[in-house]
Design a protein around this motif. Structure first.
Motif, PDB file in Angstrom:
ATOM      1  N   ARG A 195     -13.745   4.845  12.718  1.00 16.78           N
ATOM      2  CA  ARG A 195     -13.019   3.927  11.835  1.00 16.78           C
ATOM      3  C   ARG A 195     -11.975   3.157  12.635  1.00 16.78           C
ATOM      4  N   ILE A 196     -11.971   1.838  12.455  1.00 18.10           N
ATOM      5  CA  ILE A 196     -10.933   0.979  13.025  1.00 18.10           C
ATOM      6  C   ILE A 196      -9.885   0.702  11.950  1.00 18.10           C
ATOM      7  N   ASP A 197     -10.344   0.300  10.774  1.00 19.12           N
ATOM      8  CA  ASP A 197      -9.487   0.086   9.607  1.00 19.12           C
ATOM      9  C   ASP A 197     -10.363   0.269   8.370  1.00 19.12           C
ATOM     10  N   ASP A 198      -9.904  -0.182   7.212  1.00 25.87           N
ATOM     11  CA  ASP A 198     -10.644   0.056   5.969  1.00 25.87           C
ATOM     12  C   ASP A 198     -12.014  -0.610   5.915  1.00 25.87           C
ATOM     13  N   THR A 199     -12.218  -1.683   6.676  1.00 26.30           N
ATOM     14  CA  THR A 199     -13.489  -2.408   6.592  1.00 26.30           C
ATOM     15  C   THR A 199     -14.206  -2.556   7.926  1.00 26.30           C
ATOM     16  N   HIS A 200     -13.667  -1.984   9.004  1.00 30.59           N
ATOM     17  CA  HIS A 200     -14.292  -2.120  10.326  1.00 30.59           C
ATOM     18  C   HIS A 200     -14.463  -0.753  10.987  1.00 30.59           C
ATOM     19  N   PHE A 201     -15.627  -0.582  11.621  1.00 30.91           N
ATOM     20  CA  PHE A 201     -15.965   0.650  12.309  1.00 30.91           C
ATOM     21  C   PHE A 201     -16.629   0.293  13.632  1.00 30.91           C
ATOM     22  N   SER A 202     -16.213   0.928  14.709  1.00 33.73           N
ATOM     23  CA  SER A 202     -16.915   0.729  15.985  1.00 33.73           C
ATOM     24  C   SER A 202     -18.129   1.656  15.995  1.00 33.73           C
ATOM     25  N   PHE A 203     -19.177   1.232  16.691  1.00 35.67           N
ATOM     26  CA  PHE A 203     -20.368   2.081  16.787  1.00 35.67           C
ATOM     27  C   PHE A 203     -21.009   1.922  18.159  1.00 35.67           C
ATOM     28  N   SER A 204     -21.773   2.920  18.510  1.00 35.26           N
ATOM     29  CA  SER A 204     -22.647   2.848  19.679  1.00 35.26           C
ATOM     30  C   SER A 204     -24.002   3.351  19.234  1.00 35.26           C
ATOM     31  N   ASN A 205     -25.041   2.845  19.880  1.00 32.65           N
ATOM     32  CA  ASN A 205     -26.376   3.336  19.568  1.00 32.65           C
ATOM     33  C   ASN A 205     -27.269   3.206  20.778  1.00 32.65           C
ATOM     34  N   ASP A 206     -28.400   3.844  20.658  1.00 30.82           N
ATOM     35  CA  ASP A 206     -29.400   3.819  21.714  1.00 30.82           C
ATOM     36  C   ASP A 206     -30.599   3.066  21.179  1.00 30.82           C
ATOM     37  N   ASP A 260     -34.067   1.525  22.242  1.00 30.35           N
ATOM     38  CA  ASP A 260     -35.107   1.484  23.267  1.00 30.35           C
ATOM     39  C   ASP A 260     -34.566   1.893  24.637  1.00 30.35           C
ATOM     40  N   GLY A 261     -33.744   2.950  24.652  1.00 32.35           N
ATOM     41  CA  GLY A 261     -33.228   3.480  25.902  1.00 32.35           C
ATOM     42  C   GLY A 261     -32.019   2.748  26.452  1.00 32.35           C
ATOM     43  N   GLN A 262     -31.537   1.735  25.742  1.00 30.87           N
ATOM     44  CA  GLN A 262     -30.358   0.998  26.204  1.00 30.87           C
ATOM     45  C   GLN A 262     -29.191   1.260  25.265  1.00 30.87           C
ATOM     46  N   GLU A 263     -28.057   1.636  25.847  1.00 29.93           N
ATOM     47  CA  GLU A 263     -26.845   1.863  25.056  1.00 29.93           C
ATOM     48  C   GLU A 263     -26.273   0.522  24.608  1.00 29.93           C
ATOM     49  N   GLN A 264     -25.977   0.417  23.320  1.00 26.72           N
ATOM     50  CA  GLN A 264     -25.359  -0.788  22.766  1.00 26.72           C
ATOM     51  C   GLN A 264     -24.146  -0.370  21.960  1.00 26.72           C
ATOM     52  N   SER A 265     -23.216  -1.295  21.802  1.00 33.72           N
ATOM     53  CA  SER A 265     -22.050  -1.012  20.991  1.00 33.72           C
ATOM     54  C   SER A 265     -21.680  -2.258  20.202  1.00 33.72           C
ATOM     55  N   GLY A 266     -20.872  -2.061  19.197  1.00 31.81           N
ATOM     56  CA  GLY A 266     -20.449  -3.184  18.380  1.00 31.81           C
ATOM     57  C   GLY A 266     -19.542  -2.713  17.269  1.00 31.81           C
ATOM     58  N   VAL A 267     -19.436  -3.555  16.253  1.00 29.01           N
ATOM     59  CA  VAL A 267     -18.562  -3.281  15.119  1.00 29.01           C
ATOM     60  C   VAL A 267     -19.366  -3.465  13.837  1.00 29.01           C
ATOM     61  N   ALA A 300     -22.139  -3.749   1.185  1.00 27.68           N
ATOM     62  CA  ALA A 300     -22.825  -4.668   2.110  1.00 27.68           C
ATOM     63  C   ALA A 300     -22.031  -4.716   3.410  1.00 27.68           C
ATOM     64  N   TRP A 301     -22.750  -4.788   4.533  1.00 25.56           N
ATOM     65  CA  TRP A 301     -22.102  -4.829   5.835  1.00 25.56           C
ATOM     66  C   TRP A 301     -22.896  -5.702   6.788  1.00 25.56           C
ATOM     67  N   ARG A 302     -22.240  -6.026   7.885  1.00 22.75           N
ATOM     68  CA  ARG A 302     -22.915  -6.712   8.982  1.00 22.75           C
ATOM     69  C   ARG A 302     -22.459  -6.055  10.267  1.00 22.75           C
ATOM     70  N   THR A 303     -23.288  -6.160  11.267  1.00 22.52           N
ATOM     71  CA  THR A 303     -22.907  -5.651  12.578  1.00 22.52           C
ATOM     72  C   THR A 303     -22.552  -6.835  13.461  1.00 22.52           C
ATOM     73  N   ILE A 304     -21.548  -6.629  14.267  1.00 16.11           N
ATOM     74  CA  ILE A 304     -21.077  -7.631  15.203  1.00 16.11           C
ATOM     75  C   ILE A 304     -21.170  -6.999  16.582  1.00 16.11           C
ATOM     76  N   GLY A 305     -21.898  -7.613  17.478  1.00 13.78           N
ATOM     77  CA  GLY A 305     -22.040  -7.058  18.818  1.00 13.78           C
ATOM     78  C   GLY A 305     -23.267  -7.623  19.482  1.00 13.78           C
ATOM     79  N   GLU A 306     -23.900  -6.795  20.309  1.00 12.72           N
ATOM     80  CA  GLU A 306     -25.065  -7.232  21.077  1.00 12.72           C
ATOM     81  C   GLU A 306     -26.258  -7.568  20.186  1.00 12.72           C
ATOM     82  N   SER A 307     -26.348  -6.924  19.038  1.00  8.85           N
ATOM     83  CA  SER A 307     -27.391  -7.261  18.077  1.00  8.85           C
ATOM     84  C   SER A 307     -26.721  -7.573  16.743  1.00  8.85           C
TER      85      SER A 307
END
Length: 129
Positions: free
Chosen positions: A39-50, A52-59, A72-79
């Motif tokens: 949790r970053i704040d009430d509406t934002h969360f940082s995440f990491s995932n794998d 296809d074998g590549q580590e990605q991160s975003g919000v 409803a949500w959206r991801t902000i980052g590499e994807s």
């Protein structure tokens, strides 16, 4: 844009199901590709995932909430992705959850993925208090 939509019935009241889904830090319990959500704040969360074998991160940004009805949500980052989960009370002890996922860059988003996430959530919800 790849999209998936699936539904499942969880044997629990809508209020409990909705509150459990709001615990974004627990998403990795049922979305196994997520490694860490904080949790970053009430509406934002940082995440990491794998992916296809590549580590990605975003919000993850929660863009709309209707208590006990929809998140409803959206991801902000590499994807870039969008998600909506809807909650429909079927009785005092059963709730239908519909999950819609859309991804601009991730071809692995599929109905099978959405169904797996929902079934994992259902199992978690029905086995844990």
């Amino acid at each position: 844009m790849n999209a998936a939509e699936k539904s499942v019935v969880v044997n629990a009241p809508v209020a409990e199901v909705y509150e459990r889904w709001l615990r974004f830090e627990e998403l990795p319990k049922f979305i196994k590709s997520l490694g860490n959500v904080k949790r970053i704040d009430d509406t934002h969360f940082s995440f990491s995932n794998d992916l296809d074998g590549q580590e990605q991160s975003g919000v993850i940004e929660v863009i709309r909430q209707i208590p006990e009805r929809r998140i409803a949500w959206r991801t902000i980052g590499e994807s870039v992705g969008l998600g909506v989960v809807s909650f429909e009370p079927l009785s005092d002890i059963a709730t239908e959850i519909t999950l819609k996922l859309r991804s601009v860059f991730n071809p692995s988003i599929s109905g099978q993925s959405a169904e797996e996430y929902l079934l994992n959530f259902k199992q978690s919800m029905e086995q844990e208090p």
